[in-house]
Each structure stands twice: as structure tokens, then as C-alpha cells.
Design a protein around this motif. Sequence first.
Motif, PDB file in Angstrom:
ATOM      1  N   HIS A 308       3.956   3.139   3.212  1.00  0.00           N
ATOM      2  CA  HIS A 308       2.666   2.574   2.801  1.00  0.00           C
ATOM      3  C   HIS A 308       2.740   1.807   1.488  1.00  0.00           C
ATOM      4  N   THR A 309       3.843   1.159   1.217  1.00  0.00           N
ATOM      5  CA  THR A 309       3.928   0.343   0.006  1.00  0.00           C
ATOM      6  C   THR A 309       5.111  -0.622   0.098  1.00  0.00           C
ATOM      7  N   LYS A 310       4.978  -1.738  -0.611  1.00  0.00           N
ATOM      8  CA  LYS A 310       6.102  -2.648  -0.798  1.00  0.00           C
ATOM      9  C   LYS A 310       6.630  -2.557  -2.225  1.00  0.00           C
ATOM     10  N   ALA A 311       6.005  -1.694  -3.012  1.00  0.00           N
ATOM     11  CA  ALA A 311       6.448  -1.496  -4.396  1.00  0.00           C
ATOM     12  C   ALA A 311       7.843  -0.903  -4.410  1.00  0.00           C
ATOM     13  N   LYS A 312       8.589  -1.192  -5.449  1.00  0.00           N
ATOM     14  CA  LYS A 312       9.961  -0.716  -5.574  1.00  0.00           C
ATOM     15  C   LYS A 312      10.075   0.571  -6.386  1.00  0.00           C
ATOM     16  N   ASP A 316       5.743   0.222 -10.611  1.00  0.00           N
ATOM     17  CA  ASP A 316       5.240  -1.010  -9.996  1.00  0.00           C
ATOM     18  C   ASP A 316       3.810  -0.863  -9.491  1.00  0.00           C
ATOM     19  N   ILE A 377       0.785   6.275  -0.809  1.00  0.00           N
ATOM     20  CA  ILE A 377       2.209   5.990  -0.931  1.00  0.00           C
ATOM     21  C   ILE A 377       3.001   7.299  -0.945  1.00  0.00           C
ATOM     22  N   ASP A 379       7.215   8.945  -0.673  1.00  0.00           N
ATOM     23  CA  ASP A 379       8.647   8.678  -0.706  1.00  0.00           C
ATOM     24  C   ASP A 379       9.408   9.998  -0.657  1.00  0.00           C
TER      25      ASP A 379
END
Length: 427
Positions: A308-312, A316, A377, A379
Motif C-alpha cells: 500500500h505504498t510507493k514510498a521507499k 518518505d 502501509i 512492511d
Amino acid sequence: MKKLLIICSVIMSASFFSQFTVAVDLPAYYSDSDIYLYGFNGSKEILYSKAKTSNNKAIFKVDKKYIGMMRAFFQKNNSSVNMVSENKNIEFTLKLDDKNKISDAIFNDQTNQIFSKEVDLEKKKDLILPALIQIKDYYNPNDGFYKSLEGEIALLSQKGNTLANANHPFLSYYQQNQRFSNQENASQLKQEDYLNFFSKSSEYLETSLLLKPSLINYLNASKSNVEGAVDKLLETVNIETPRGQTILSELIDIFNTYNMDKLKDKYLTKANNLKCTINDRLASTLKSNNSTSIGQKMPNAIFVNPIHTKAKSLYDIKSSKKIVVFWSSTCSHCEAELPKILEKYEKLKAQNIAVVGFSLDSNLDEFRSKANNYPWISDSEGKGWYSSYGETYNINATPTYFILDADNKIISKPNHVADVLEYLKVN
């Protein structure tokens, strides 16, 4: 000169040889998977070697002397095998059941054969012995079955194989001192018994896995005055010594796990004020606690398997505040608490509050299956409690919450989801 060069060359060559190896014969299920070998410093696991399976075999090379408990961790099915190292080669064969769970580990070396038998004996003592004692009363002492029961009870009641362990000093130490870590025996021990154990034990204490449970038993036995008991313990072991600092580190971690914040803060301050050289164990505890205390900027996290994110990375994500939660798909408390964040998620979004979850799952498929139920988000490193999260963010239990401001500064560390929502005034 040539002779000196030859000697130096021999010494340098010897340094490349391992102290010992651990060789594992594996089922094909583990083909091309990574396996990790850990030793211990108190309850803290230290990575000693990593191996990849090849031709159904994995070989760990350990280049440092190590005597004590070790653990081989098989990430693919989140399983592990405990063993004893005497700084000698170890070989074992791993067996799996039809669900690919470890069913047995068959060792070739005498040390671990003895250890495995004693572990099995202890399990039988816990599970079978009480039932056999009760059953015996229903039979006539002259019956053959009664005598068989008596024989089995006598076998299970006997202490470990001290004769065999005389040639295995660590096993002997482990066997003799299990009483300090066994909760059932805790009430039979005096404070002085514990203090002598912690202060006078050999270096095997740090590698035995007995330290943390023994400290918990000591604290439980001192419920009337825990703080006084801790002060007496630290005075006895001397916190300027490596043993004292390891025990201080363990205590800070225990107080953190059980939300004993007043005691954690007191002894964390004491540790921070030490003027002597700090050992690695305490230095690690200080770093993880100090870098995640309120007012500090939370260490950044680079995403590895984000959803649910394109953040690295954590940094970010731009928002007025962030709720950071460390969780796991197998955590029952997480199962109860995370849906309460979901109920308020739209209100949180309306206030520009982001939610970021870091999972301590070891199975990425299970992580994704559960994380996809939540819109925020998420991870995971896919390494369970072997993830970097534990040491970096001082995570000892799940769920663990942090609230960050727009600059990623920690402004609150709530204990429960209700505290999170109350702090953010989300009704």
C-alpha cells in the motif's frame, strides 16, 4: 628472515580456519534457502554463521571459540533447533513431518545425544510423570503392571546422567543450575541462592539460556520489594564488570517488556551514568532505548517488502503525525487491537495521521495475507524475531506502538491501542 616469514604465514593461514563447523543433512524442502546459526549472550542472540543449502546439506563455519547453547534457525518454515556447542564439530540430520514442520533432529555427537535425551526426559517428567503417579494408586502392589509403573516412575524421577556429564562441563553446569530457571522450583530458593548463582557462576551463565528466566524468577520471588532486590543484585554482581552489565541489560529489557516503566527508567539512567567501559551487550541496550525514547527522532526504516505504498522509507511518508505499530499475524493481542485502528482509520486520515505497520512475521505470504486486510502501509523483513526491528527499535513484544510528529520525532509510546486513540483524541 625466511623462517620468520614462514611462521607468520602459518599463523595467518591458521586464522582463516574455523574453530568448528555445524553440518546439517536436510530434506529437499529447504533447497536454496538460507539458514542461520546463533549463539547467545544472555537472552540476546548473536549471529555466528549463515549457510545456504546445497545438495541437501548446510555447513556453518564458526570462526570464534564458543561453548554453550546454540540455535539453528530455518527461516523457510520459521523453525529452529537448539543444540550444545563444546567448540567441536556438530553433525545432525533434520526430519520433517507431512506439514513440513520439524519432527526430529538426530545428532551424531555424544554431547548433543546426551542433551537430546535429557530434554526428552524433562518433557516426560512434565507431561507423563504426574499422571503415572496418580495411576499407580489404582493398582495392587503385587500386580506386574504396578511394578512396571514403579520402574517407569523411578526412571523419570532420576536426575540427569551426571556420570556422562562429568566429561561435558557445560552440560553438567546446565543440568545443575536449571533449578534457577525452572518456575516450579523458584519458591524453594532463597535470595542468597540466587545472588550466589548470578555472581559466582562460571562464564557458562551467559551462554546457557538460563540467565533471563532465572532473573524473572528472582524478581517474582522478591515481589514485596522488587526495587530493593534489584539494587542488592546489582551491588552483588558489580555493574562495572561485564557480568554486572549483562545482568543490568537483561533487567532493563525485562522491565521494558512488562511495562515496568519506573524501574526501567531508573536503571536505564544508572546505565547511562556509568563511567567505566561498557560491554557490547549493555551498549546495544542503551542504543536501542536511547534512540527510541520520547523526544528522539525515530531511526529511519528502509522498506523491503512494502504494501500500500510507493514510498521507499518511513521518512518518505509525509503526514502531520504517524502511528507506527510493530505487530505479527500470529499475535493474538494484535488480532484484538488492530481492528480498533481500522474502525477509526477514516478519521485518522481526515486528520492527516498516517499508520505504518512493521510485521515481525517470518512467512511473507502470511504477512501479506493479513496486511492486505488493512488499508495502511505495511512492511516486513520476513525474518520473525530475527528481524532488525527488535534491536533497532527496542521491540520486545507485539503490538508495540510509537506516535511520531511531522519530523518523525517520537512524541508518545502508548502501551495499548486505547492509549493511542486517546492521545490522538480520536473518538
